[in-house]
Design an enzyme around this catalytic site. Structure first.
Site, PDB file in Angstrom:
ATOM      1  N   LYS A  12     -21.360  52.189  65.047  1.00 23.06           N
ATOM      2  CA  LYS A  12     -19.859  52.107  64.891  1.00 23.06           C
ATOM      3  C   LYS A  12     -19.141  53.290  65.988  1.00 23.06           C
ATOM      4  O   LYS A  12     -19.983  54.122  66.088  1.00 23.06           O
ATOM      5  CB  LYS A  12     -19.492  52.203  63.373  1.00 23.06           C
ATOM      6  N   TYR A  52     -14.924  40.948  60.573  1.00 23.38           N
ATOM      7  CA  TYR A  52     -14.611  41.306  59.285  1.00 23.38           C
ATOM      8  C   TYR A  52     -13.711  40.534  58.348  1.00 23.38           C
ATOM      9  O   TYR A  52     -13.128  40.729  57.366  1.00 23.38           O
ATOM     10  CB  TYR A  52     -14.160  42.816  59.320  1.00 23.38           C
ATOM     11  N   ASN A 115     -19.130  55.234  57.969  1.00 24.11           N
ATOM     12  CA  ASN A 115     -20.649  55.203  57.472  1.00 24.11           C
ATOM     13  C   ASN A 115     -21.651  54.683  58.918  1.00 24.11           C
ATOM     14  O   ASN A 115     -22.582  53.810  58.372  1.00 24.11           O
ATOM     15  CB  ASN A 115     -20.689  54.144  56.330  1.00 24.11           C
ATOM     16  N   HIS A 118     -23.242  49.129  61.354  1.00 21.08           N
ATOM     17  CA  HIS A 118     -22.874  47.877  60.633  1.00 21.08           C
ATOM     18  C   HIS A 118     -24.223  47.045  60.848  1.00 21.08           C
ATOM     19  O   HIS A 118     -25.013  47.118  61.790  1.00 21.08           O
ATOM     20  CB  HIS A 118     -21.931  47.016  61.421  1.00 21.08           C
ATOM     21  N   GLU A 131     -22.337  36.528  63.576  1.00 15.48           N
ATOM     22  CA  GLU A 131     -21.920  37.642  64.433  1.00 15.48           C
ATOM     23  C   GLU A 131     -22.490  37.837  65.679  1.00 15.48           C
ATOM     24  O   GLU A 131     -22.148  38.475  66.667  1.00 15.48           O
ATOM     25  CB  GLU A 131     -22.306  38.942  63.364  1.00 15.48           C
TER      26      GLU A 131
HETATM   27  P1  DAT Z   1     -21.378  46.799  54.781  1.00 17.37           P
HETATM   28  O1  DAT Z   1     -20.987  47.620  55.844  1.00 17.37           O
HETATM   29  O2  DAT Z   1     -22.303  47.641  53.806  1.00 17.37           O
HETATM   30  O3  DAT Z   1     -21.835  45.342  54.982  1.00 17.37           O
HETATM   31  P2  DAT Z   1     -18.924  45.518  53.517  1.00 17.37           P
HETATM   32  O4  DAT Z   1     -19.395  44.345  54.377  1.00 17.37           O
HETATM   33  O5  DAT Z   1     -18.678  45.208  51.988  1.00 17.37           O
HETATM   34  O6  DAT Z   1     -20.239  46.699  53.728  1.00 17.37           O
HETATM   35  O7  DAT Z   1     -17.718  46.392  54.033  1.00 17.37           O
HETATM   36  C1  DAT Z   1     -17.409  46.453  55.856  1.00 17.37           C
HETATM   37  C2  DAT Z   1     -17.112  48.063  55.786  1.00 17.37           C
HETATM   38  O8  DAT Z   1     -15.615  48.131  55.256  1.00 17.37           O
HETATM   39  C3  DAT Z   1     -17.823  49.000  55.286  1.00 17.37           C
HETATM   40  O9  DAT Z   1     -18.907  49.280  56.055  1.00 17.37           O
HETATM   41  C4  DAT Z   1     -17.022  50.207  55.186  1.00 17.37           C
HETATM   42  C5  DAT Z   1     -15.442  49.477  54.848  1.00 17.37           C
HETATM   43  N1  DAT Z   1     -15.424  49.331  53.414  1.00 17.37           N
HETATM   44  C6  DAT Z   1     -16.162  48.574  52.377  1.00 17.37           C
HETATM   45  N2  DAT Z   1     -15.510  48.829  51.340  1.00 17.37           N
HETATM   46  C7  DAT Z   1     -14.509  49.788  51.331  1.00 17.37           C
HETATM   47  C8  DAT Z   1     -13.712  50.563  50.425  1.00 17.37           C
HETATM   48  N3  DAT Z   1     -13.794  50.332  49.107  1.00 17.37           N
HETATM   49  N4  DAT Z   1     -12.848  51.150  50.865  1.00 17.37           N
HETATM   50  C9  DAT Z   1     -12.914  51.725  52.351  1.00 17.37           C
HETATM   51  N5  DAT Z   1     -13.707  51.057  53.244  1.00 17.37           N
HETATM   52  C10 DAT Z   1     -14.416  50.226  52.796  1.00 17.37           C
HETATM   53 MG    MG Z   2     -20.862  43.752  55.270  1.00 18.17          MG
END
Ligand code: DAT
Ligand code: MG
Length: 154
Positions: A12, A52, A115, A118, A131
């Site tokens: 990212k 997303y 974080n 991805h 994706e």
């Molecule tokens: P991951 O990236 O572990 O697959 P995800 O698909 O649930 O997680 O979410 C995509 C991204 O969105 C994640 O990397 C960071 C952001 N995100 C997820 N939950 C969040 C939250 N509660 N508050 C802020 N950002 C969040």
């Molecule tokens: Mg995810």
């Protein structure tokens, strides 16, 4: 090799800015995964929204799209046995604060919204294909044999 698959992974904008591309690519290489596609690119807003789309009703969606489009990313496809699940294991949990040391997010991040990486979700049906298709044309993915394969797989 049994269960060979391709998975979509992306460093990212925060990972790019913090100079973590080499560290992250190294971890996947060291694990034995094979790089079959890579693209350093700035994601257009529409593509980020599509990427997303499962999260579009979340309160953090707009901020997430803004962040992921805020600078270039390194989009990649890695191939190997059970690749999707293994990459997710190497990444840690979504929140770096909950990710154990030894994982990419647990070693390289502190904050949920920054974080670093991805990876396609192995629990979401077809996420990988969707994706990979969103980021790569077929001719940008490379079929080739690596010299270590006979030593990596039984
Ligand atoms: P991951 O990236 O572990 O697959 P995800 O698909 O649930 O997680 O979410 C995509 C991204 O969105 C994640 O990397 C960071 C952001 N995100 C997820 N939950 C969040 C939250 N509660 N508050 C802020 N950002 C969040
Ligand atoms: Mg995810």
């Amino acid at each position: 090799m049994s269960d060979a698959e391709r998975t979509f992974v992306m460093v990212k904008p925060d990972g790019v800015q913090r100079g973590l591309i080499g560290e992250i690519v190294s971890r996947f290489e060291d694990r034995g995964l094979k790089l079959v596609g890579a693209k350093f690119t700035r994601i257009p807003e529409e593509q980020a929204q599509e990427h997303y789309r499962e999260l579009e009703d979340e309160p953090f969606f707009d901020g997430l799209v803004e962040f992921i489009t805020s600078g270039p990313v390194l989009a990649m496809v890695w191939e190997g046995q059970d690749a999707t699940r293994q990459v997710r294991n190497m990444m840690g949990k979504t929140d770096p604060a909950e990710s154990p040391p030894g994982t990419i997010r647990g070693d390289l991040g502190l904050d949920l919204g920054r974080n670093v990486i991805h990876g396609s979700d192995h629990e979401e049906d077809g996420a990988n294909e969707r994706e990979i298709d969103l980021f790569f044309d077929e001719d940008e993915l490379h079929d080739y044999e690596k010299v270590d394969e006979t030593w990596l797989y039984e």
